[in-house]
Scaffold this motif. Structure first.
Motif, mmCIF file in Angstrom:
data_model
loop_
_atom_site.group_PDB
_atom_site.id
_atom_site.type_symbol
_atom_site.label_atom_id
_atom_site.label_comp_id
_atom_site.label_asym_id
_atom_site.label_seq_id
_atom_site.Cartn_x
_atom_site.Cartn_y
_atom_site.Cartn_z
ATOM 1 N N THR A 69 0.837 -1.202 0.000
ATOM 2 C CA THR A 69 0.000 0.000 0.000
ATOM 3 C C THR A 69 0.874 1.255 0.000
ATOM 4 O O THR A 69 1.810 1.368 0.788
ATOM 5 C CB THR A 69 -0.927 0.024 1.227
ATOM 6 O OG1 THR A 69 -1.733 -1.159 1.232
ATOM 7 C CG2 THR A 69 -1.840 1.244 1.186
ATOM 8 N N GLU A 70 0.542 2.182 -0.863
ATOM 9 C CA GLU A 70 1.257 3.452 -0.956
ATOM 10 C C GLU A 70 0.245 4.590 -0.878
ATOM 11 O O GLU A 70 -0.725 4.629 -1.640
ATOM 12 C CB GLU A 70 2.039 3.537 -2.269
ATOM 13 C CG GLU A 70 2.841 4.816 -2.441
ATOM 14 C CD GLU A 70 3.579 4.875 -3.773
ATOM 15 O OE1 GLU A 70 4.323 5.850 -3.980
ATOM 16 O OE2 GLU A 70 3.397 3.954 -4.593
ATOM 17 N N VAL A 71 0.461 5.487 0.063
ATOM 18 C CA VAL A 71 -0.410 6.650 0.237
ATOM 19 C C VAL A 71 0.413 7.899 -0.092
ATOM 20 O O VAL A 71 1.463 8.137 0.516
ATOM 21 C CB VAL A 71 -0.967 6.734 1.674
ATOM 22 C CG1 VAL A 71 -1.879 7.960 1.819
ATOM 23 C CG2 VAL A 71 -1.724 5.464 2.027
ATOM 24 N N LYS A 72 -0.051 8.697 -1.030
ATOM 25 C CA LYS A 72 0.720 9.871 -1.439
ATOM 26 C C LYS A 72 -0.239 10.935 -1.972
ATOM 27 O O LYS A 72 -1.464 10.728 -2.037
ATOM 28 C CB LYS A 72 1.744 9.502 -2.507
ATOM 29 C CG LYS A 72 1.134 8.914 -3.773
ATOM 30 C CD LYS A 72 2.200 8.533 -4.778
ATOM 31 C CE LYS A 72 1.559 7.967 -6.050
ATOM 32 N NZ LYS A 72 2.566 7.623 -7.070
ATOM 33 N N SER A 73 0.326 12.086 -2.337
ATOM 34 C CA SER A 73 -0.481 13.161 -2.906
ATOM 35 C C SER A 73 0.322 13.859 -3.992
ATOM 36 O O SER A 73 1.551 13.769 -4.035
ATOM 37 C CB SER A 73 -0.883 14.167 -1.828
ATOM 38 O OG SER A 73 0.265 14.814 -1.301
ATOM 39 N N ARG A 74 -0.418 14.559 -4.870
ATOM 40 C CA ARG A 74 0.227 15.377 -5.896
ATOM 41 C C ARG A 74 -0.353 16.785 -5.812
ATOM 42 O O ARG A 74 -1.567 16.971 -5.683
ATOM 43 C CB ARG A 74 0.010 14.789 -7.297
ATOM 44 C CG ARG A 74 0.907 13.611 -7.607
ATOM 45 C CD ARG A 74 0.947 13.321 -9.117
ATOM 46 N NE ARG A 74 -0.258 12.694 -9.602
ATOM 47 C CZ ARG A 74 -0.449 11.376 -9.654
ATOM 48 N NH1 ARG A 74 0.505 10.556 -9.249
ATOM 49 N NH2 ARG A 74 -1.583 10.874 -10.114
ATOM 50 N N TRP A 75 0.525 17.766 -5.900
ATOM 51 C CA TRP A 75 0.118 19.166 -5.805
ATOM 52 C C TRP A 75 1.028 19.985 -6.705
ATOM 53 O O TRP A 75 2.218 19.675 -6.848
ATOM 54 C CB TRP A 75 0.244 19.631 -4.351
ATOM 55 C CG TRP A 75 -0.039 21.088 -4.132
ATOM 56 C CD1 TRP A 75 -1.238 21.720 -4.305
ATOM 57 C CD2 TRP A 75 0.888 22.082 -3.699
ATOM 58 N NE1 TRP A 75 -1.121 23.046 -3.998
ATOM 59 C CE2 TRP A 75 0.184 23.316 -3.610
ATOM 60 C CE3 TRP A 75 2.234 22.068 -3.353
ATOM 61 C CZ2 TRP A 75 0.782 24.497 -3.226
ATOM 62 C CZ3 TRP A 75 2.836 23.248 -2.962
ATOM 63 C CH2 TRP A 75 2.119 24.450 -2.887
#
Length: 574
Positions: free
Chosen positions: A232-238
């Motif tokens: 599982t990988e939790v990330k964000s893009r901004w």
């Protein structure tokens, strides 16, 4: 007399030598002036292609005497060999009464050979890189050990909010995700990515996207979905236009010309604020923003998984007994044996099961699947004699399978072996026959990707782009797709595919190398160096190629270029 007078007009076309369809093709032209006392006696022009360990000395170039000069023009077609990538093409001038061993003048016409098509990933094993998976098992359908399935699910949010509202759309996304995981319970990867739209209501930092991602993770866990930390990988893009570009590709309200305006901005290498301002100036941007931005207030869930099934305990005991006692079992049918073969993780165990099946059943399945086992064993050995023997054994098994029935999997595997043996033209025919025999999308995705890689090597770049019209998950497939677009000079789609390769596997350096090539071709030196720095530290093969690749010839003389090749210790000392 100036040293380069007699060769000053000598040039090669194209200016950079290129690999094309297994050969290097070029034309050399020039003139040698005839001016009274400066007129050369018995002039000769020779060409030499030379590397540190190999060379080719071509026959003399024919000179045609005109009033004021000797002129020459000659075309060459040379079968490509790997050493040529780092070689240089030199024109040599001789004159005088005596035979000379050393030329009077020399001029380097070209350095290296651009061999970009040979970057296509076709299953070859390279040092310090993961061993590529080759060959296709014929699956029973009970489980799919080789062709993972991917699913993408979108949870939408209100502007500026990180609270999930269980509206009809989000409820359906969660239901679809559960259905997907029920059918494909062996999860390979589970990515939760929070995104934000460029709207002012979406916040001024990356916190909102990550808050959304964490909220969705809690929601999934509360819904009974098991998330293993290892996958599982939790990330964000901004401040990242990547997701917008993905949407733009499928957006049907813009013409191709107007989309090109957007891509020109998104690929210009400038920073996010500058690109934002440039996009706002494009006519109709407000309408595009209204249509596409809401989907960026979201969390994207990307899952790669496959079915997990096998024999029960009683069937497993019967299987072990049949193998150990070298007998058959009336309580196990062919489907049971096939499932056992698919479920066995070790190649050695698969080999025992499929070998036994060839004794018990007259079917394509055990012969084909045992051949695949041999192919994958060949991938894991460094000894060429052992590798050749395993390929031979695999081919014999596939021949036996073909006598039983005509099957696309058999053709594919025969083609894959031919590819690894360097017989690409014969391989292409086998792979083409395989595609004709089936409409199975999972099979076609795998077969056409290899066929597309061969199209790249064969010089059919436009055709290659059509082969990759499938939803891929592997970095190598995205890279090959990008390579096809790059060689077709469609840099917008090439860049997107290379970025997708990077997103699918950040340790897979070829995506970065592709982005470096695009930047170099576009004259964006700083971006090329940045991407190249990431690429060469992912693979020794890429490291060595970058040192000689003519694509980077214009930036190779800079201190910045060689700085990225220095070891970390050397960098610190400097």
């Amino acid at each position: 007399m100036p040293e380069t007078d007699f060769l000053q007009d000598s040039k090669v076309t194209p200016g950079k030598l290129e690999f094309f369809r297994d050969s290097v093709r070029f034309e050399v032209t020039g003139s040698i002036p005839i001016e009274s006392a400066l007129s050369p006696r018995n002039p000769q022009v020779k060409l030499l292609l030379k590397s540190s360990g190999n060379s080719v000395l071509f026959e003399d170039v024919k000179l045609t005497k005109k009033v004021a000069a000797y002129e020459y023009k000659k075309s060459f077609v040379l079968a490509y060999e790997p050493w040529m990538e780092g070689a240089f093409l030199e024109a040599q001038f001789f004159h005088g009464k005596k035979i000379q061993s050393e030329p009077s003048q020399k001029k380097i016409l070209a350095r290296g050979v651009i061999s970009t098509p040979l970057l296509a990933k076709i299953g070859n094993v390279n040092p310090d890189e993961p061993i590529p998976q080759v060959g296709l098992f014929i699956s029973t359908g009970a489980m799919d050990a080789d062709l993972s399935r991917s699913g993408e699910f979108l949870i939408r949010f209100d502007a500026g909010s990180s609270t999930v509202k269980m509206n009809a759309s989000n409820k359906q996304a969660i239901a679809d995700l559960k259905t997907f995981l029920t059918e494909n319970s062996s999860v390979v990867s589970f990515k939760i990515t929070g995104t934000q739209s460029p709207e002012s209501s979406e916040g001024k930092s990356s916190k909102l996207g990550m808050d959304r991602a964490k909220e969705v993770k809690r929601l999934l866990q509360g819904s009974g979905i098991q998330l293993r930390d290892s996958v599982t990988e939790v990330k964000s893009r901004w401040n990242d236009w990547f997701d917008f570009r993905l949407q733009l590709r499928e957006y049907e309200k813009l013409s191709s010309q107007r989309k090109d305006q957007y891509y020109a901005v998104l690929l210009d290498g400038s920073d996010y604020p500058a690109q934002t301002e440039a996009l706002k100036k494009i006519s109709g941007f407000n309408q595009v923003a209204r249509d596409l931005f809401p989907a960026l207030r979201a969390v994207k869930i990307e899952v790669v998984a496959k079915p997990l099934q096998g024999l029960n305990q009683a069937q497993t005991a019967l299987l072990r007994q049949a193998l150990s006692e070298n007998t058959s079992s009336p309580d196990l049918d062919m489907a049971d044996w096939a499932i056992a073969g698919e479920a066995s993780p070790r190649l050695e165990d698969k080999a025992k099961i499929y070998s036994k099946m060839t004794e018990l059943f007259r079917s394509v399945v055990p012969y084909n699947n045992l051949a695949v086992v041999k192919m994958r064993m060949a991938q894991r050995t460094l000894d060429q004699r052992t590798k050749d023997l395993l390929w031979k054994e695999a081919n014999e098994l596939l021949y036996q399978a073909s006598k039983i029935a005509t099957d696309p999997y058999v053709f594919h595997n025969q083609g894959q072996i031919l590819v690894l043996q360097g017989k690409t033209w014969d391989a292409y025919k086998k792979l083409s026959d395989a595609s004709v025999l089936t409409r199975n999308q999972d099979f076609l995705k795998y077969n056409e990707s290899l066929r597309g890689a061969l199209d790249i090597m064969r010089g059919d770049y436009k055709l290659a782009t059509l082969r990759f019209d499938y939803p891929y998950t592997e970095p190598k497939d995205f890279f090959n797709k990008g390579l096809a677009y790059f060689l077709s000079k469609d840099y917008a789609n090439a860049s997107l595919s290379f970025e997708e390769s990077v997103m699918a596997g950040r340790n897979y350096g070829y995506g970065f190398y592709g982005l470096a090539m695009i930047a170099a071709e576009s004259g964006q030196t700083e971006i090329a160096l940045l991407q190249l720095d990431k690429a060469i530290h992912a693979s020794e093969l890429i490291y060595q190629k970058a040192l000689v690749d003519p694509i980077f010839e214009e930036i190779r003389s800079s201190d910045e270029f060689f700085q990225i090749f220095r070891s970390p210790v050397d960098r610190n000392e400097k």
